[in-house]
Design an enzyme around this catalytic site. Structure first.
Site, PDB file in Angstrom:
ATOM      1  N   GLU A   1       8.079  -4.444  -7.631  1.00  0.00           N
ATOM      2  CA  GLU A   1       7.541  -5.270  -6.546  1.00  0.00           C
ATOM      3  C   GLU A   1       7.826  -6.724  -6.895  1.00  0.00           C
ATOM      4  O   GLU A   1       7.495  -7.176  -7.992  1.00  0.00           O
ATOM      5  CB  GLU A   1       6.027  -5.033  -6.415  1.00  0.00           C
ATOM      6  CG  GLU A   1       5.260  -6.102  -5.639  1.00  0.00           C
ATOM      7  CD  GLU A   1       5.777  -6.312  -4.206  1.00  0.00           C
ATOM      8  OE1 GLU A   1       5.831  -5.328  -3.441  1.00  0.00           O
ATOM      9  OE2 GLU A   1       6.143  -7.462  -3.871  1.00  0.00           O
TER      10      GLU A   1
ATOM     11  N   GLN B   1      -7.137  -3.744   1.703  1.00  0.00           N
ATOM     12  CA  GLN B   1      -6.061  -3.430   0.775  1.00  0.00           C
ATOM     13  C   GLN B   1      -6.163  -4.260  -0.501  1.00  0.00           C
ATOM     14  O   GLN B   1      -5.655  -3.858  -1.534  1.00  0.00           O
ATOM     15  CB  GLN B   1      -4.693  -3.561   1.434  1.00  0.00           C
ATOM     16  CG  GLN B   1      -4.265  -4.935   1.822  1.00  0.00           C
ATOM     17  CD  GLN B   1      -2.972  -4.913   2.635  1.00  0.00           C
ATOM     18  OE1 GLN B   1      -2.949  -5.304   3.763  1.00  0.00           O
ATOM     19  NE2 GLN B   1      -1.888  -4.456   2.036  1.00  0.00           N
TER      20      GLN B   1
ATOM     21  N   TYR C   1     -12.121  -9.677  20.003  1.00  0.00           N
ATOM     22  CA  TYR C   1     -11.039 -10.394  20.683  1.00  0.00           C
ATOM     23  C   TYR C   1     -11.660 -11.617  21.344  1.00  0.00           C
ATOM     24  O   TYR C   1     -12.583 -11.479  22.154  1.00  0.00           O
ATOM     25  CB  TYR C   1     -10.375  -9.516  21.753  1.00  0.00           C
ATOM     26  CG  TYR C   1      -9.379  -8.553  21.179  1.00  0.00           C
ATOM     27  CD1 TYR C   1      -9.807  -7.416  20.496  1.00  0.00           C
ATOM     28  CD2 TYR C   1      -8.010  -8.769  21.298  1.00  0.00           C
ATOM     29  CE1 TYR C   1      -8.890  -6.531  19.957  1.00  0.00           C
ATOM     30  CE2 TYR C   1      -7.084  -7.883  20.760  1.00  0.00           C
ATOM     31  CZ  TYR C   1      -7.533  -6.771  20.086  1.00  0.00           C
ATOM     32  OH  TYR C   1      -6.618  -5.904  19.556  1.00  0.00           O
TER      33      TYR C   1
ATOM     34  N   ASP D   1       6.128   0.829   6.510  1.00  0.00           N
ATOM     35  CA  ASP D   1       6.632  -0.113   7.506  1.00  0.00           C
ATOM     36  C   ASP D   1       8.162  -0.168   7.532  1.00  0.00           C
ATOM     37  O   ASP D   1       8.757  -0.517   8.554  1.00  0.00           O
ATOM     38  CB  ASP D   1       6.079  -1.526   7.244  1.00  0.00           C
ATOM     39  CG  ASP D   1       4.663  -1.705   7.796  1.00  0.00           C
ATOM     40  OD1 ASP D   1       4.022  -0.686   8.123  1.00  0.00           O
ATOM     41  OD2 ASP D   1       4.199  -2.862   7.901  1.00  0.00           O
TER      42      ASP D   1
ATOM     43  N   LEU E   1       0.818  -1.214   0.000  1.00  0.00           N
ATOM     44  CA  LEU E   1       0.000   0.000   0.000  1.00  0.00           C
ATOM     45  C   LEU E   1       0.852   1.264   0.000  1.00  0.00           C
ATOM     46  O   LEU E   1       0.527   2.242  -0.673  1.00  0.00           O
ATOM     47  CB  LEU E   1      -0.890   0.028   1.254  1.00  0.00           C
ATOM     48  CG  LEU E   1      -2.269  -0.598   1.109  1.00  0.00           C
ATOM     49  CD1 LEU E   1      -2.984  -0.583   2.458  1.00  0.00           C
ATOM     50  CD2 LEU E   1      -3.101   0.149   0.063  1.00  0.00           C
TER      51      LEU E   1
HETATM   52  C1  LIG Z   1      -3.518  -7.927  10.889  1.00  0.00           C
HETATM   53  C2  LIG Z   1      -3.150  -6.536  10.472  1.00  0.00           C
HETATM   54  C3  LIG Z   1      -4.148  -5.572  10.363  1.00  0.00           C
HETATM   55  C4  LIG Z   1      -3.828  -4.268   9.983  1.00  0.00           C
HETATM   56  N1  LIG Z   1      -4.835  -3.343   9.862  1.00  0.00           N
HETATM   57  C5  LIG Z   1      -4.545  -2.085   9.452  1.00  0.00           C
HETATM   58  C6  LIG Z   1      -5.576  -1.123   9.246  1.00  0.00           C
HETATM   59  O1  LIG Z   1      -6.760  -1.386   9.445  1.00  0.00           O
HETATM   60  N2  LIG Z   1      -5.213   0.126   8.809  1.00  0.00           N
HETATM   61  C7  LIG Z   1      -3.899   0.447   8.574  1.00  0.00           C
HETATM   62  O2  LIG Z   1      -3.621   1.580   8.187  1.00  0.00           O
HETATM   63  N3  LIG Z   1      -2.911  -0.461   8.748  1.00  0.00           N
HETATM   64  C8  LIG Z   1      -3.196  -1.706   9.178  1.00  0.00           C
HETATM   65  N4  LIG Z   1      -2.188  -2.610   9.320  1.00  0.00           N
HETATM   66  C9  LIG Z   1      -0.808  -2.234   8.995  1.00  0.00           C
HETATM   67  C10 LIG Z   1      -0.571  -2.313   7.504  1.00  0.00           C
HETATM   68  O3  LIG Z   1      -0.956  -3.563   7.015  1.00  0.00           O
HETATM   69  C11 LIG Z   1       0.884  -2.054   7.180  1.00  0.00           C
HETATM   70  O4  LIG Z   1       1.359  -0.929   7.879  1.00  0.00           O
HETATM   71  C12 LIG Z   1       1.046  -1.779   5.684  1.00  0.00           C
HETATM   72  O5  LIG Z   1       0.357  -2.729   4.919  1.00  0.00           O
HETATM   73  C13 LIG Z   1       2.501  -1.745   5.312  1.00  0.00           C
HETATM   74  O6  LIG Z   1       2.618  -1.414   3.952  1.00  0.00           O
HETATM   75  P1  LIG Z   1       4.029  -1.204   3.274  1.00  0.00           P
HETATM   76  O7  LIG Z   1       3.709  -0.900   1.856  1.00  0.00           O
HETATM   77  O8  LIG Z   1       4.843  -0.229   4.052  1.00  0.00           O
HETATM   78  O9  LIG Z   1       4.760  -2.579   3.436  1.00  0.00           O
HETATM   79  P2  LIG Z   1       4.406  -4.083   2.772  1.00  0.00           P
HETATM   80  O10 LIG Z   1       2.968  -4.166   2.559  1.00  0.00           O
HETATM   81  O11 LIG Z   1       5.104  -5.016   3.606  1.00  0.00           O
HETATM   82  O12 LIG Z   1       5.064  -3.934   1.356  1.00  0.00           O
HETATM   83  C14 LIG Z   1       6.457  -4.055   1.148  1.00  0.00           C
HETATM   84  C15 LIG Z   1       6.642  -4.695  -0.197  1.00  0.00           C
HETATM   85  O13 LIG Z   1       8.012  -4.618  -0.595  1.00  0.00           O
HETATM   86  C16 LIG Z   1       8.289  -5.745  -1.366  1.00  0.00           C
HETATM   87  N5  LIG Z   1       9.739  -5.951  -1.438  1.00  0.00           N
HETATM   88  C17 LIG Z   1      10.596  -6.125  -0.400  1.00  0.00           C
HETATM   89  N6  LIG Z   1      11.845  -6.311  -0.863  1.00  0.00           N
HETATM   90  C18 LIG Z   1      11.771  -6.211  -2.214  1.00  0.00           C
HETATM   91  C19 LIG Z   1      12.738  -6.305  -3.267  1.00  0.00           C
HETATM   92  N7  LIG Z   1      14.042  -6.521  -3.024  1.00  0.00           N
HETATM   93  N8  LIG Z   1      12.328  -6.156  -4.535  1.00  0.00           N
HETATM   94  C20 LIG Z   1      11.013  -5.930  -4.808  1.00  0.00           C
HETATM   95  N9  LIG Z   1      10.059  -5.837  -3.859  1.00  0.00           N
HETATM   96  C21 LIG Z   1      10.438  -5.980  -2.580  1.00  0.00           C
HETATM   97  C22 LIG Z   1       7.563  -6.873  -0.641  1.00  0.00           C
HETATM   98  O14 LIG Z   1       7.331  -7.971  -1.500  1.00  0.00           O
HETATM   99  C23 LIG Z   1       6.288  -6.175  -0.202  1.00  0.00           C
HETATM  100  O15 LIG Z   1       5.201  -6.404  -1.081  1.00  0.00           O
HETATM  101  C24 LIG Z   1      -2.486  -3.921   9.720  1.00  0.00           C
HETATM  102  C25 LIG Z   1      -1.477  -4.884   9.831  1.00  0.00           C
HETATM  103  C26 LIG Z   1      -1.794  -6.174  10.206  1.00  0.00           C
HETATM  104  C27 LIG Z   1      -0.695  -7.181  10.325  1.00  0.00           C
END
Ligand SMILES: Cc1cc2nc3c(=O)[nH]c(=O)nc-3n(C[C@H](O)[C@H](O)[C@H](O)COP(=O)(O)OP(=O)(O)OC[C@H]3O[C@@H](n4cnc5c(N)ncnc54)[C@H](O)[C@@H]3O)c2cc1C
Length: 538
Positions: free
Chosen positions: A35, A130, A233, A314, A15
């Site tokens: 990605e 998402q 929960y 993240d 995201l």
């Molecule tokens: C159970 C649960 C519920 C949640 N609910 C919420 C909610 O309601 N609202 C909210 O805001 N947040 C929520 N979150 C948090 C949210 O899911 C995360 O903060 C968010 O999805 C992180 O997104 P990101 O894009 O930073 O990282 P990620 O989604 O981890 O994306 C990182 C991407 O980088 C890619 N990548 C890594 N290394 C490489 C490479 N070398 N080459 C190419 N690609 C690579 C990976 O494949 C991955 O797809 C929740 C989390 C969990 C676990």
């Protein structure tokens, strides 16, 4: 090796990487995103979209589609109603010993989370997974010229004074390409290989536990007697949390205790046993579709920038999902960075503007992570509210920035205990409905690709001064008197922004107040030239 030129390379198509690519392309910046996965998210994590994130997506034009695909959040107390419409979701977080407690109303409310956005934002928060949102972000970013490559791995990079040179590999064909960019955004997730490669350390409470997420199909509506809720929960020997995935499927997250469960792989049969134990339902037909284990942690990176590389999402900050803040704050990271990168590439800001990304976003990231930590650790019926816990609307909408790119900002925590978005520099511009070209729009929607000066009805000298100053500096800017050029529909603009009829606020392209003048002043053009120079680091 084929070589491609772009302005920004985004690594990671979750995201936050996708949102970064979208906001950059909205600013007219050319983007390549890679990605390694071959599809968007399959197991739902983020679903709660805050009012502030909705404001940004409204500017993209996505609001109607998100509302249609998502669920409308309604106040938590509605959870007691049976068979409520399936497009509504009461914002109740429940606690129960077994699922049937919801059916017989012996479940208790952990957090009823009022929505409290009336008067704060033109947008209501919504619930849109998402799995639905990511394809929309891809489509809109692509429409604006971004090139998004799934099934493509980021392999390595170097950076120097002129830019970043990266090697990426198509995982289908094995073919490598070189991408030369001015900047690199690491949105590569919690394990961020780019962050690790740079040796950036993190602080926080560290690992708080593990969760086994199980996606399964079952008709649980009969058990809960048609009641709807955000999260339940289940507090028994298989403690964990349950939420709906779609009409037929649910996700159960088991709090994984390695001492009890070990750390081997979990078979679908074992996962089914856990889910049945937690629900207290041994007979109901149930089919496990997906199982994944993840780490619950609170960790914030100690820097978000090294040269031409920026951490987003993240990769920069991770915290427990309680509160639903993670993806929202990551999308705000990307939004904060996008206009700054566009300004530097466009030649109207100096590189030092990019140094304000960390002092602006890090305190918000760390404070948000702490709020999530508090929510995660105060979850039993007897805990009561923690004195440091602040309302979710404050966390998601009421935070402030303090940096060189805010004139008249001030020190202090990223958010206060009460919601107080009142026009002070550093806060998002207060939401006031105004009439513009016959349409009703919010002041939060006005600044997108330029600064916007909003003056009181007698603030023409600020309007003229702003136009002159921006012209002299080549900074994109629009200026209006609210209550004259724009209609002040609720007659609240000056009161809500803390100015008099002759005053003005300057809104940055990300919607944050960069400067405020409570009343008129001699030589407005000189004042605003100084303000714009400071904000753009010139
Ligand atoms: C159970 C649960 C519920 C949640 N609910 C919420 C909610 O309601 N609202 C909210 O805001 N947040 C929520 N979150 C948090 C949210 O899911 C995360 O903060 C968010 O999805 C992180 O997104 P990101 O894009 O930073 O990282 P990620 O989604 O981890 O994306 C990182 C991407 O980088 C890619 N990548 C890594 N290394 C490489 C490479 N070398 N080459 C190419 N690609 C690579 C990976 O494949 C991955 O797809 C929740 C989390 C969990 C676990």
């Amino acid at each position: 090796v084929e070589s491609v030129e772009t302005q920004v390379l985004v690594v990671g198509g979750g995201l936050n990487g996708l949102a970064s690519a979208l906001f950059l392309s909205q600013q007219g910046v050319s983007v390549q995103l890679v990605e390694k996965n071959d599809t968007t998210a399959r197991l739902l994590r983020a679903a709660g979209v805050t009012a502030r994130t909705m404001e940004l997506l409204q500017q993209i034009g996505l609001e109607p589609e998100i509302r249609e695909q998502g669920l409308r959040l309604v106040p938590g107390e509605h959870w007691r109603e049976k068979n409520s419409p399936t497009n509504l979701l009461p914002r109740a977080i429940l606690g129960a010993k077994k699922l049937a407690d919801i059916g017989n109303e012996s479940a208790f409310v952990m957090e009823e989370g009022s929505l409290e956005v009336e008067g704060v934002s033109p947008q209501e928060p919504t619930w849109c997974g998402q799995d639905k949102l990511e394809p929309m972000l891809i489509r809109e970013a692509t429409k604006r010229g971004a090139e998004i490559h799934f099934h493509t791995e980021f392999v390595s990079y170097t950076q120097d004074a002129d830019g970043v040179s990266a090697v990426v590999r198509d995982l289908g064909t094995g073919v490598e390409r070189r991408i030369n960019a001015k900047y690199l955004i690491a949105a590569d997730g919690v394990t961020s290989p780019i962050r690790e490669g740079l040796g950036i350390t993190r602080t926080g409470h560290g690992t708080m536990g593990y969760v086994l997420s199980v996606l399964f199909a079952a008709d649980l509506d009969s058990v809960v007697d048609g009641r709807r809720f955000l999260i339940c929960y289940l507090l028994n020997q298989y403690a964990g949390l349950l939420h709906r995935f779609d009409d037929k499927r649910w996700v159960f997250g088991l709090f994984w205790d390695p001492k009890r469960y070990g750390d081997g792989e979990v078979s679908p049969e074992q996962a089914e046993e856990f889910v049945r134990g937690a629900l207290g339902e041994q007979e109901i037909p149930l089919e496990v579709e997906l199982v994944s284990k993840w780490r619950l942690a609170e960790e914030v990176a100690e820097t978000y920038r090294v040269g031409r590389v920026f951490l987003v999402g993240d990769a920069a900050h991770v915290h427990p999902p309680a509160g639903g803040y993670g993806a929202n704050s990551g999308m705000q990271d990307g939004h904060n960075l996008a206009w700054k990168i566009a300004a530097v590439l466009g030649g109207w800001a100096e590189d030092a503007l990019l140094d304000t990304y960390f002092p602006e976003r890090h305190p918000v990231g760390a404070s948000t992570a702490y709020q999530a930590y508090l929510r995660q650790t105060t979850r039993s019926e007897s805990d009561g509210a923690h004195p440091e816990m602040v309302n979710s609307t404050v966390v998601t909408t009421g935070y402030k920035y303090n940096s060189e790119a805010i004139v008249g900002g001030y020190d202090g925590p990223a958010f206060e205990h009460e919601l107080n978005v009142d026009g002070r520099p550093g806060f998002r511009v207060p939401h006031v409905w105004v009439g513009k070209d016959g349409a009703k729009v919010s002041t939060t929607e006005l600044a997108v690709r330029e600064f916007v000066l909003l003056a009181g009805p007698e603030g023409q000298t600020w309007v003229d001064g702003a136009v002159a100053a921006a012209g002299a500096l080549g900074v994109p800017l629009k200026a209006y008197r609210v209550g004259a050029d724009l209609d002040d529909l609720d007659a609240e603009f000056t009161a809500r922004t803390g100015i008099t009829g002759t005053g003005a606020v300057l809104v940055r392209p990300d919607g944050f107040v960069g400067w405020r003048g409570a009343e008129g002043a001699p030589d407005p053009a000189a004042v605003l030239e100084g303000v714009l120079k400071q904000i753009t680091a010139r």
